[in-house]
Scaffold this active site. Structure first.
Site, PDB file in Angstrom:
ATOM      1  N   LYS A 149       0.855  -1.198   0.000  1.00 42.96           N
ATOM      2  CA  LYS A 149       0.000   0.000   0.000  1.00 42.96           C
ATOM      3  C   LYS A 149       0.883   1.237   0.000  1.00 42.96           C
ATOM      4  O   LYS A 149       1.550   1.540   0.991  1.00 42.96           O
ATOM      5  CB  LYS A 149      -0.905   0.027   1.251  1.00 42.96           C
ATOM      6  N   SER A 184       5.391   8.064   9.794  1.00 44.04           N
ATOM      7  CA  SER A 184       5.558   8.887  10.988  1.00 44.04           C
ATOM      8  C   SER A 184       5.513   8.033  12.255  1.00 44.04           C
ATOM      9  O   SER A 184       4.901   6.956  12.283  1.00 44.04           O
ATOM     10  CB  SER A 184       4.451   9.941  11.040  1.00 44.04           C
ATOM     11  N   VAL A 195       1.791   7.389  13.525  1.00 45.46           N
ATOM     12  CA  VAL A 195       1.052   6.305  12.857  1.00 45.46           C
ATOM     13  C   VAL A 195       1.713   4.963  13.155  1.00 45.46           C
ATOM     14  O   VAL A 195       1.036   3.954  13.391  1.00 45.46           O
ATOM     15  CB  VAL A 195       0.950   6.558  11.331  1.00 45.46           C
ATOM     16  N   GLY A 196       3.038   4.952  13.195  1.00 41.09           N
ATOM     17  CA  GLY A 196       3.759   3.700  13.470  1.00 41.09           C
ATOM     18  C   GLY A 196       3.320   3.044  14.767  1.00 41.09           C
ATOM     19  O   GLY A 196       3.176   1.824  14.841  1.00 41.09           O
ATOM     20  N   GLU A 248       9.707  16.863  14.533  1.00 41.58           N
ATOM     21  CA  GLU A 248      10.120  16.713  13.136  1.00 41.58           C
ATOM     22  C   GLU A 248       9.316  17.667  12.245  1.00 41.58           C
ATOM     23  O   GLU A 248       8.088  17.637  12.260  1.00 41.58           O
ATOM     24  CB  GLU A 248       9.865  15.267  12.690  1.00 41.58           C
TER      25      GLU A 248
HETATM   26  P1  NAD Z   1       2.462   8.719   7.496  1.00 38.75           P
HETATM   27  O1  NAD Z   1       2.743   8.054   8.798  1.00 38.75           O
HETATM   28  O2  NAD Z   1       1.448   9.777   7.455  1.00 38.75           O
HETATM   29  O3  NAD Z   1       2.005   7.642   6.407  1.00 38.75           O
HETATM   30  C1  NAD Z   1       2.812   6.523   6.088  1.00 38.75           C
HETATM   31  C2  NAD Z   1       1.927   5.439   5.479  1.00 38.75           C
HETATM   32  O4  NAD Z   1       1.048   4.956   6.497  1.00 38.75           O
HETATM   33  C3  NAD Z   1       1.042   5.913   4.338  1.00 38.75           C
HETATM   34  O5  NAD Z   1       0.969   4.917   3.340  1.00 38.75           O
HETATM   35  C4  NAD Z   1      -0.308   6.089   5.013  1.00 38.75           C
HETATM   36  O6  NAD Z   1      -1.405   5.943   4.130  1.00 38.75           O
HETATM   37  C5  NAD Z   1      -0.287   4.942   6.009  1.00 38.75           C
HETATM   38  N1  NAD Z   1      -1.193   5.092   7.150  1.00 38.75           N
HETATM   39  C6  NAD Z   1      -1.743   6.228   7.646  1.00 38.75           C
HETATM   40  N2  NAD Z   1      -2.546   5.949   8.704  1.00 38.75           N
HETATM   41  C7  NAD Z   1      -2.488   4.598   8.878  1.00 38.75           C
HETATM   42  C8  NAD Z   1      -3.077   3.701   9.813  1.00 38.75           C
HETATM   43  N3  NAD Z   1      -3.875   4.135  10.793  1.00 38.75           N
HETATM   44  N4  NAD Z   1      -2.789   2.385   9.721  1.00 38.75           N
HETATM   45  C9  NAD Z   1      -1.948   1.935   8.751  1.00 38.75           C
HETATM   46  N5  NAD Z   1      -1.368   2.740   7.833  1.00 38.75           N
HETATM   47  C10 NAD Z   1      -1.630   4.054   7.900  1.00 38.75           C
HETATM   48  O7  NAD Z   1       3.889   9.256   6.963  1.00 38.75           O
HETATM   49  P2  NAD Z   1       4.180  10.103   5.656  1.00 38.75           P
HETATM   50  O8  NAD Z   1       3.686  11.498   5.879  1.00 38.75           O
HETATM   51  O9  NAD Z   1       3.759   9.381   4.426  1.00 38.75           O
HETATM   52  O10 NAD Z   1       5.786  10.090   5.651  1.00 38.75           O
HETATM   53  C11 NAD Z   1       6.558  10.974   6.383  1.00 38.75           C
HETATM   54  C12 NAD Z   1       7.091  10.314   7.635  1.00 38.75           C
HETATM   55  O11 NAD Z   1       7.809   9.131   7.282  1.00 38.75           O
HETATM   56  C13 NAD Z   1       8.096  11.166   8.384  1.00 38.75           C
HETATM   57  O12 NAD Z   1       7.853  11.089   9.765  1.00 38.75           O
HETATM   58  C14 NAD Z   1       9.432  10.526   8.048  1.00 38.75           C
HETATM   59  O13 NAD Z   1      10.451  10.747   8.995  1.00 38.75           O
HETATM   60  C15 NAD Z   1       9.052   9.094   7.969  1.00 38.75           C
HETATM   61  N6  NAD Z   1      10.039   8.334   7.193  1.00 38.75           N
HETATM   62  C16 NAD Z   1      10.864   7.478   7.861  1.00 38.75           C
HETATM   63  C17 NAD Z   1      11.842   6.763   7.169  1.00 38.75           C
HETATM   64  C18 NAD Z   1      12.757   5.820   7.881  1.00 38.75           C
HETATM   65  O14 NAD Z   1      13.341   4.965   7.224  1.00 38.75           O
HETATM   66  N7  NAD Z   1      12.919   5.917   9.186  1.00 38.75           N
HETATM   67  C19 NAD Z   1      11.964   6.923   5.784  1.00 38.75           C
HETATM   68  C20 NAD Z   1      11.103   7.797   5.139  1.00 38.75           C
HETATM   69  C21 NAD Z   1      10.131   8.499   5.851  1.00 38.75           C
END
Ligand code: NAD
Length: 486
Positions: A176, A230, A233-234, A385
């Site tokens: 996804k 993020s 969400v993680g 962040e």
């Molecule tokens: P996000 O957490 O908003 O979304 C990430 C993914 O999770 C998307 O596909 C989103 O649709 C999905 N998602 C959203 N809500 C969810 C839920 N409740 N259950 C399951 N999946 C869900 O992050 P973003 O805005 O797409 O990306 C930016 C973030 O990613 C920043 O915090 C950045 O630091 C982080 N990031 C980390 C790394 C790493 O390797 N550590 C690499 C790239 C980005």
């Protein structure tokens, strides 16, 4: 909504599956440019993809390694053959410059080729028993159906570095992508389809995280979830995945990464590292060096040289020749960046450069690279962040203070030090609590064959990439064999 815009469907069980609705994907360099309409799925599409992956799993897990490796080699070749299209799409939908986009696409191709080779060297171990004549072996097996959830900022590199090891080790996949940038990974899905990968082994479903992502975490037919996004969400992803079947979980999350510039630093190296670390990919990298921790003795000289270099950046259309920093990805990300610029001002930071939107020929989300000096580490601007081209300078008096402040955030993804002292470099590597440490270079841009991941709130579970990916994408069993009398 323009009826002429191309539509892109889900890819489930080897076929394209239309959506009940579609989401616009717009170019952040020119919001008048509609990249395409991407299917928006819900529980039904997620379930269909999970069922297809579960059906395909026994066959793919039993497929000889050489055949799986051949599929990966063909995917790698397919990505290379379409490098131009893919890089153009990446720059168009995400806003990275074309040079950055080409680099990301090449990495995705190299990642598939790497795992085609890596899987051949995967092996178990043989032990002697302590007390019986049995032979003890460990065998590594695929985990099952893997749910892959990815962010918008690396729309092909991250899908590739999760999908390639998943497939190589015999798992099946439901991917996804992020809602904001589905286009590049859709092209990757098309290439995987053309590679001869059997139906159902790789599935691609687009839509909201709270629908598709949640379904993947909750389904009893998914055995593992690998998530990058993020930290907020993680946490919910891990909780749901563990509550529903104790799935394996791997999380790569946010960062608030320090770059320390010591009194004995080579200032050219320091400024190069800060430029790449803070403003590369428009600062939209988890490993971005957003906190510049600078020793008193070189503070003014460093800031002056950095500002001089920032002036030289050309902010503009990601695909235009001469652009050295593309736009931020979306309106809401731009609003977030501007809000943090206001927060930094209100907390007492001195604006050394930037802070304003940039007017360009096309309507887009352009922001100046921005630097605040005279900031304190405990301020919100240094604890949260931003995920944009916004960096701060924190002035320190000695190495001990620099090291203490480097760690004084909830995150621990990457950290750098610029120093001429081997002793400090070694001490920093031993004590700074980040997963990626760099001495005399930017921490961004790690190699594909080495472990990647962070500490504290930046990561959870086993490391990604290189041979480390085996830990997540396989599960081991310990086998006792007693052969009996000959
Ligand atoms: P996000 O957490 O908003 O979304 C990430 C993914 O999770 C998307 O596909 C989103 O649709 C999905 N998602 C959203 N809500 C969810 C839920 N409740 N259950 C399951 N999946 C869900 O992050 P973003 O805005 O797409 O990306 C930016 C973030 O990613 C920043 O915090 C950045 O630091 C982080 N990031 C980390 C790394 C790493 O390797 N550590 C690499 C790239 C980005």
């Amino acid at each position: 909504m323009s009826s002429a815009a191309p539509r892109y469907d889900h890819y489930i069980d080897g076929s394209l599956v239309g959506g009940t609705s579609y989401t616009e994907n717009r170019n952040p360099s020119n919001t008048g440019d509609l990249v395409g309409l991407y299917a928006k799925g819900g529980a039904a599409e997620a379930d269909a993809a999970i069922e297809a992956a579960a059906r395909a799993f026994p066959g793919w897990a039993a497929t000889p390694i050489a055949e799986r490796a051949a599929v990966l080699h063909r995917i790698s070749a397919g990505i290379t053959a379409r490098e131009g299209d893919l890089a153009d799409m990446l720059a168009r939908e995400e806003g990275k410059t074309l040079a950055e986009s080409v680099g990301e696409v090449r990495r995705a191709a190299a990642t598939f080729a790497y795992y085609a080779g890596e899987v051949l060297s995967a092996r178990g171990s043989v032990y002697a028993s302590l007390s019986s004549p049995a032979t003890i072996e460990t065998v590594h097996r695929p985990v099952g159906v893997v749910g892959i959830i990815t962010p918008w900022n690396f729309p092909i590199a991250i899908p590739a570095w999760k999908t390639a090891p998943a497939l190589a080790y015999g798992n099946t996949v439901v991917l996804k992508p992020a809602e904001l940038t589905p286009g590049t990974s859709w092209l990757m899905a098309e290439i995987i389809h053309g590679s001869g990968c059997p139906d159902g082994v790789f599935n691609f479903v687009m839509g909201a995280g709270r629908e598709i992502g949640v379904r993947l975490c909750e389904s009893p037919d998914v055995q593992a979830i690998t998530f990058t996004g993020s930290s907020a969400v993680g946490r919910t992803v891990a909780a749901a995945a563990i509550a529903h079947g104790m799935k394996k979980v791997q999380l790569e999350l946010g960062g608030k990464n320090p770059l320390i510039v010591m009194d004995d630093a080579d200032l050219k190296i320091a400024v190069d590292a800060a430029m790449d670390g803070a403003f590369g990919s428009t600062g939209q990298r988890c490993t971005a060096s957003s906190r510049l921790i600078v020793h008193d003795a070189v503070h003014d000289q460093f800031v002056e040289a950095l500002v001089q270099r920032m002036r030289g950046l050309t902010v503009g259309d990601a695909r235009a020749a001469g652009t050295t920093m593309g736009p931020v990805v979306s309106e809401s990300q731009l609003e977030q960046d501007l809000e943090y610029i206001e927060i930094a001002r209100s907390e007492g930071g001195q604006l050394a450069f930037g802070g304003e939107r940039v007017e360009a020929e096309t309507p887009g989300y352009y922001l100046q690279p921005t630097l605040f000096t005279h900031t304190e580490n405990h301020w919100r601007i240094n604890q949260e962040e931003v995920f944009g081209p916004v960096a701060t300078v924190i002035r320190v008096h000695d190495y001990a203070e620099a090291l203490r402040l480097a760690d004084a955030v909830e995150y621990g993804l990457s950290a750098s030090i610029i120093t001429g002292s081997l002793a400090r470099a070694r001490d920093f590597s031993a004590r700074c609590r980040a997963g990626i440490l760099a001495v005399n270079r930017s921490p961004a841009g790690t190699d594909l064959h080495v472990p990647f991941g962070g500490n504290k709130a930046s990561s959870y579970g086993s490391r990604e990439q290189g041979t480390a990916a085996r830990d997540f994408f396989t599960t081991s069993s310990t086998v006792y064999t007693y052969a009996g009398e000959a």
